[in-house]
Design an enzyme around this catalytic site. Sequence first.
Site, PDB file in Angstrom:
ATOM      1  N   ASP A 261      57.102  27.031  45.843  1.00  0.00           N
ATOM      2  CA  ASP A 261      56.489  28.388  45.812  1.00  0.00           C
ATOM      3  C   ASP A 261      56.121  28.517  47.141  1.00  0.00           C
ATOM      4  O   ASP A 261      56.284  29.577  47.798  1.00  0.00           O
ATOM      5  CB  ASP A 261      55.395  28.158  44.918  1.00  0.00           C
ATOM      6  CG  ASP A 261      55.763  28.277  43.431  1.00  0.00           C
ATOM      7  OD1 ASP A 261      56.789  28.053  43.042  1.00  0.00           O
ATOM      8  OD2 ASP A 261      54.787  28.247  42.495  1.00  0.00           O
TER       9      ASP A 261
ATOM     10  N   GLY B 228      53.930  32.564  41.605  1.00  0.00           N
ATOM     11  CA  GLY B 228      53.731  31.689  42.808  1.00  0.00           C
ATOM     12  C   GLY B 228      52.457  32.381  43.384  1.00  0.00           C
ATOM     13  O   GLY B 228      52.384  32.349  44.606  1.00  0.00           O
ATOM     14  N   SER B 229      51.594  33.103  42.541  1.00  0.00           N
ATOM     15  CA  SER B 229      50.319  33.765  43.365  1.00  0.00           C
ATOM     16  C   SER B 229      49.514  32.740  44.186  1.00  0.00           C
ATOM     17  O   SER B 229      48.918  32.987  45.144  1.00  0.00           O
ATOM     18  CB  SER B 229      49.537  34.499  42.131  1.00  0.00           C
ATOM     19  OG  SER B 229      48.816  33.768  41.431  1.00  0.00           O
ATOM     20  N   SER B 230      49.482  31.453  43.550  1.00  0.00           N
ATOM     21  CA  SER B 230      48.456  30.674  44.217  1.00  0.00           C
ATOM     22  C   SER B 230      49.221  30.003  45.636  1.00  0.00           C
ATOM     23  O   SER B 230      48.462  30.093  46.686  1.00  0.00           O
ATOM     24  CB  SER B 230      48.286  29.407  43.519  1.00  0.00           C
ATOM     25  OG  SER B 230      49.396  28.410  43.263  1.00  0.00           O
TER      26      SER B 230
END
Lengths: 539, 635
Positions: free
Chosen positions: B388, B330-332
């Site tokens: 996310d 879920g970095s974005s």
Amino acid sequence: MAGGTSDLRSNAATGGSNGLEMEEEMKLQDRQHSNGTVTTPAYRGNDMSVEANSAHKGADHDVPETTPNGARPQPPGTRKGSSPLAPAFMVSAPGKVIVFGEHAVAAMAAAISLRSYLLVTTLSKSQRTVTLRFPDISLSHTWNIDILPWAAFHSPSKKRKYYDLVTALDPELVEAMQPHLTAVSSDAPPAEQKIQHAAAAAFLYLFLSLGSQQSPPCVYTLRSTIPIGAGLGSSASTCVCISAALLLQSHALAGPHQDQLSEEAEKQLERINRWAFVGELLIHGNPSGVDNTVASGGKAVLFKRADYNKPPSVARLGDFPELPLLLVDTRQAKSTAAEVAKVAHLRTTHPAVAGHILDAIDKVTESAHALIASADFDSNNPAALQHLGELVALNHGLLFSLGVSHPKLEKLRRLVDDADVGWTKLTGAGGGGCAITLLRPTTTSSLSSSPSPSPSKLQTLQTRLEAEGFEIYTTTLGGDGVGALMPAVLTNGSAEVGGEVIDQDKFLRAEGREGVESLVGVVGGGAGGERGEWRFWRP
Amino acid sequence: MLFLRTPLGEERIFALQPPFGGAWNRMHAEPEQPWASPVPAQNLGKFRKDKDRVAQKERDGRQQRDGTSLSQPSTPTPDDATDAATAKISAVMMASGTSDLRSNAATVGSNGLEMEEEMKLPDRQHSNGTVTTPAYRGNDMSVEANSAHKGADHDVPETTPNGARPQPPGTRKGSSPLAPAFMVSAPGKVIVFGEHAVVHGKAAMAAAISLRSYLLVTTLSKSQRTVTLRFPDISLSHTWNIDILPWAAFHSPSKKRKYYDLVTALDPELVEAMQPHLTAVSSDAPPAEQKIQHAAAAAFLYLFLSLGSQQSPPCVYTLRSTIPIGAGLGSSASTCVCISAALLLQSHALAGPHQDQLSEEAEKQLERINRWAFVGELLIHGNPSGVDNTVASGGKAVLFKRADYNKPPSVARLGDFPELPLLLVDTRQAKSTAAEVAKVAHLRTTHPAVAGHILDAIDKVTESAHALIASADFDSNNLAALQHLGELVALNHGLLFSLGVSHPKLEKLRGLVDDADVGWTKLTGAGGGGCAITLLRPTTTSSSSSSSPSPSKFQTLQTRLEAEGFEIYTTTLGGDGVGVLMPAVLTNGSAEVGGEVIDQDKFLRAEGREGVESLVGVVGGGAGGERGEWRFWRP
């Protein structure tokens, strides 16, 4: 009497009666592979008990065509005035693997081409002994026929007919055998002795039930190509051999004959199976009856056990195809009881999840059954085999999710997957033991009977598996059940007139699995095909 | 950091070492009160009408320029009363037109799993710190932009439309001070239970992890008219001239969205209007990298244009993330939440965070942030599930379910989710989410009954875990409760294995962790590689606070895992969501009077995950505990 058997049953169950019965095996602390060496204990005079002498006079003779002729019995059917030997004969029965459904309610087990071979050689009538030579478990013992507890076994209230269905042991009869068992191999270490006693007990109970004091003096020599204690039904295979041999000797069986009617063949198998189950009762205490049913009838069975206190319903699957199978033994020691307990624990702690996993396994078994039973199923059809293979792999995944796999099994599975030769699952309780791989036919294979992956690919895999310390058996799934070779003569490409007579010496000298199979195997003559001399009851 | 999707599968970009020494032209901080004077409501109508006329003119101009015709007829000038209604109608009209855009945006095909709403790169790249800053492009200075800014609409509250020479609204006259730098931060996530089952209509549970993105917002002097992104993790560095951005398009009455609106689809015309400003971004980078950079820039720009105005202050947005990119973590979304929160804070659209904030009010602020973060995700993923960004904004954990794939999933926050010590291991095995999803779909086709039961079993795992956590007497310090939760973790892995989505490397990893007997392990995300999580078992002798296995046992395991080429992250599950550090000053045991000011230089120089966390981490000050300066919306 039924109430009285429970104690005996739990005593006899060497691994603890867990009700799973996935490996109705004699368990060894250390695996022994047959090396052909046999220890023959010194003859023990104390076996000659008064009890046996007094018993034989009142012996009942329900076993057909044996002639009760007083104190000096001779082989039945022998022509009067002469003392010839009955010709040696052999019987053979397969081991089994669980193909689908271990740990679940419904399961499918199938015969494998690893088999037990029992050679029965009759002695001259001057001999009054019966001898077991089971070199695989270092058992060699001789009893004096006359001192065995015939009276107890043949008393009118105890005597069972050869066609009876016996589902429980009679504790009094078991008790009566004890003095004759304590003498068996009493010098061996305890673990080994336990196995020897179990095998001897199974034989003796059947011999006393089906034979008589007039039974011919014989040597029963067993060689098995089935690894012991690996969940492959080696004990049931042995029991089927003993049952079939004793029933044949008492002329209780018709056939096997190539033109035998299906119904009649079925009936003979049922008789053999019933008494083999009695042998299993002696060895396991609480057998499921699955192993002996597969070992007698061959092919495969579907069995269901809704209530673990009752024996399962067992249905033969006559449609089960012969399929090439790779059987790999991790040689990882395991405990069926521990694996069963794991699943039981999961059912307690996570009932809903465990329920769905077990339901999924049932669906796998159900799907496989439906596939095989369908009218247009053809195991030479790659799509059908693919579907069956996927079910194999799925079943393994579900067993993994039940927590009963083992790092060694996963290592094995991965090596086989990397070689891309087929679909793999653990078989039996898991936690070690064996895995089976349903082999994928090569794309270039001919339409011959046994399509299998390219030899080079398989050879590379075999080398890798052996490097891990695994044992590999290339076998066939879904073959014949119990067979008879009568007399024990095979052509075998030998120069002997009328074929090669299989005598005890040759049989004992045969080296390992290959030696046994090339000498007497139901498959594996000169051309490697089926040996026509072996006959089977094929319903 | 961001993930990209490409048809080639995905790879990742790793955290960059701070590449920019003192290259950036820093400003001196002078206090300022941005955007302080609200406009009387009755004046807004006039501005809207003005702007509409300009917007219409602009549309006509664009038609003339590029020869495209507009799908919509020119809207009659609405009055105040019908403004909102018209906007709604246009939104509906546009909704049908957005489907094309969405499927174009989803490069790999929208499979609906959304386990890793990430941009994927064909080859893993390790940041080398190089940043291409394109030369300023004169052709960006279009007449369109110049004509547009005059009529710019200012629905963002408390911003003042003040004519042709915009300056930060609310600035006191005669001075050019800077707003103090501030930071926002948002967590990554892992799927704890139910991946793959969620594709087939079952529930899944995702939870925040203590790996986070950190966004530093520094305001420049008012003489600057630029907005800059510095995202070193993806080698993105770009500066736009605020005045030439397509404000007119974004602020036309039919297009303008309020900060509190729920936007569930992109407006293709607005996306189109941004394009000229995106093509200039990092145009020298290799295509895969550029794709990530463009997606991130697009997400920022759409939000900046939607929430800001031509009067927005000149700023530098600097992002550092400790979340590995392209690993399904879920970095974005975490980045989008940071951008959303920062822009909403700058437009004064948010109340708090304040330690005494009412639960309901905190929930409302999170919802606002989350809605706009989702819009950012739309730009990056095309068809995000919204999971996310919901975890990244609210923290803790969520239970989500998507019965109908044409609708967004139902997402329920799990406020009870405990903070749990977690080992996150990245196998660094490249995987394809689409391929793993296809495997399960194939299984469902070929073996429907079996697959059905496996998915049901996974559903039961998720359900059991939810029931356990939600139960009134659940206490994660209770060994039996943790054991039960751990067993569910291990069970879930087994079921994923039986679905065929594990991988030899994941099994190797699991074997090593099992041997060390430190906890319960499962793969997380699509499988076929990627990451696994281990819920750590407390040691029998541990103190009550942070119960974790003995350090020596743990160290041995870590060594072994590293020897296999795996990357290990010791993290915490179920932590806080988006947080704010305002101003960007931390005590940090520094000798500076009043604490250490976090400036861009320090932030960019911090080395790796440890450096970032020790400088600005929400946890990890001197004593390693929570840093009181960071504030959170805690409903």
